[in-house]
Design a protein around this motif. Structure first.
Motif, mmCIF file in Angstrom:
data_model
loop_
_atom_site.group_PDB
_atom_site.id
_atom_site.type_symbol
_atom_site.label_atom_id
_atom_site.label_comp_id
_atom_site.label_asym_id
_atom_site.label_seq_id
_atom_site.Cartn_x
_atom_site.Cartn_y
_atom_site.Cartn_z
ATOM 1 N N ASP A 71 78.643 -19.192 66.561
ATOM 2 C CA ASP A 71 78.206 -19.963 67.806
ATOM 3 C C ASP A 71 77.332 -20.952 67.724
ATOM 4 O O ASP A 71 77.379 -21.938 68.568
ATOM 5 N N PRO A 74 78.954 -24.875 66.382
ATOM 6 C CA PRO A 74 79.569 -25.907 67.359
ATOM 7 C C PRO A 74 78.494 -26.750 68.312
ATOM 8 O O PRO A 74 78.645 -27.770 68.490
ATOM 9 N N ASP A 75 77.442 -25.821 68.963
ATOM 10 C CA ASP A 75 76.671 -26.427 69.506
ATOM 11 C C ASP A 75 75.866 -27.537 68.858
ATOM 12 O O ASP A 75 75.643 -28.462 69.666
ATOM 13 N N GLN A 77 76.792 -29.360 66.259
ATOM 14 C CA GLN A 77 77.752 -30.620 66.498
ATOM 15 C C GLN A 77 77.839 -31.270 67.513
ATOM 16 O O GLN A 77 77.939 -32.594 67.523
ATOM 17 N N LYS A 78 78.156 -30.506 68.492
ATOM 18 C CA LYS A 78 78.479 -31.173 69.912
ATOM 19 C C LYS A 78 77.126 -32.027 70.318
ATOM 20 O O LYS A 78 77.233 -33.325 70.784
ATOM 21 N N THR A 79 75.993 -31.517 70.129
ATOM 22 C CA THR A 79 74.767 -32.138 70.343
ATOM 23 C C THR A 79 74.560 -33.465 69.453
ATOM 24 O O THR A 79 74.119 -34.509 69.816
ATOM 25 N N GLU A 81 77.049 -35.266 68.109
ATOM 26 C CA GLU A 81 78.307 -36.270 68.708
ATOM 27 C C GLU A 81 77.598 -36.876 69.740
ATOM 28 O O GLU A 81 77.655 -38.275 70.083
ATOM 29 N N THR A 82 76.859 -36.158 70.982
ATOM 30 C CA THR A 82 76.366 -36.924 71.986
ATOM 31 C C THR A 82 75.157 -37.692 71.564
ATOM 32 O O THR A 82 75.321 -38.787 72.218
ATOM 33 N N THR A 98 77.867 -38.699 84.695
ATOM 34 C CA THR A 98 78.066 -37.171 84.017
ATOM 35 C C THR A 98 77.757 -35.923 84.732
ATOM 36 O O THR A 98 76.844 -36.191 85.756
ATOM 37 N N GLU A 101 75.136 -29.127 82.387
ATOM 38 C CA GLU A 101 75.138 -27.484 82.652
ATOM 39 C C GLU A 101 73.582 -26.956 82.802
ATOM 40 O O GLU A 101 72.773 -27.282 81.979
ATOM 41 N N GLU A 136 68.979 -37.609 65.348
ATOM 42 C CA GLU A 136 70.235 -37.762 64.608
ATOM 43 C C GLU A 136 69.878 -37.337 63.457
ATOM 44 O O GLU A 136 70.769 -36.358 62.763
#
Length: 205
Positions: A71, A74-75, A77-79, A81-82, A98, A101, A136
């Motif tokens: 779980d 992926p969070d 990785q997404k952060t 990439e942002t 944009t 959430e 980063e």
């Protein structure tokens, strides 16, 4: 002097482990190496069963940790990439429209201008501001650590399953050895009983 003499024995008796400190299960090739008589059977079986229970407990904890990492990665990785996307924007770039959430079912609109700073959740309701380059670097290291931890957990899980199988085989061998010994004892008792009967049947003088 006496304490020095005990050190080699302690080192020799230290159980070998895998890289994360999980001990290897004893491989029972010859039951006689662990049991000297049938009086030792039950205590040995209990000891082996306790080891299986400990391995199964560790296995359950690893399965939960793996689920958490699945779980979490992926969070991260997404952060990451942002953050990398925000890093590419210059002062001349237009603001981004944009949504973000607020909770599982609630989102809000936002206008994000070019920035050189981001806020990251660190857990335990803690959020800190980081320059984009530092953010980063932090996220890259966290993702690498999570992937390594996941790989270690998978490796340990396979290792634990092998040790559980080894202990199950050990228990079966001890149990079978006990059955064989029972049969031998009954056979010996039968021969002794028959010999006594034959002796009683002999005529005197």
């Amino acid at each position: 002097m006496a304490s020095k003499g005990k050190e080699p024995a302690t080192q020799k008796d230290a159980a070998p482990t895998n890289p994360r400190g999980i001990p290897y299960a004893p491989f029972v090739d010859k039951v006689e190496d662990y049991i000297t008589s049938r009086d030792d059977v039950q205590s040995t079986l209990r000891s082996f069963q306790e080891m299986i229970s400990k391995y199964q407990f560790m296995e359950l904890n690893l399965q939960r940790r793996i689920a958490g990492l699945k779980d979490k990665m992926p969070d991260i990785q997404k952060t990451l990439e942002t953050v990398r996307f925000l890093k590419t924007r210059t002062e001349e770039s237009d603001p981004i429209e944009t949504t973000f959430e607020l909770n599982d079912t609630l989102y809000a609109k936002a206008s994000i201008p070019p920035t050189d700073e981001v806020y990251l959740w660190l857990g335990a309701n803690v959020m800190l501001a980081y320059p984009i380059d530092e953010a980063e670097t932090l996220l890259t290291s966290k993702l690498a650590a999570a992937k390594q931890s996941y790989a270690n957990c998978e490796e340990d899980l396979d290792f634990l399953r092998e040790q559980i199988t080894t202990m199950e085989v050990a228990i079966a061998r001890v149990y079978n050895w006990d059955v064989v010994q029972k049969r031998k004892e009954k056979a010996d008792e039968g021969r002794k009983g028959k010999g006594a009967e034959d002796g009683d049947g002999q005529p005197n003088g």
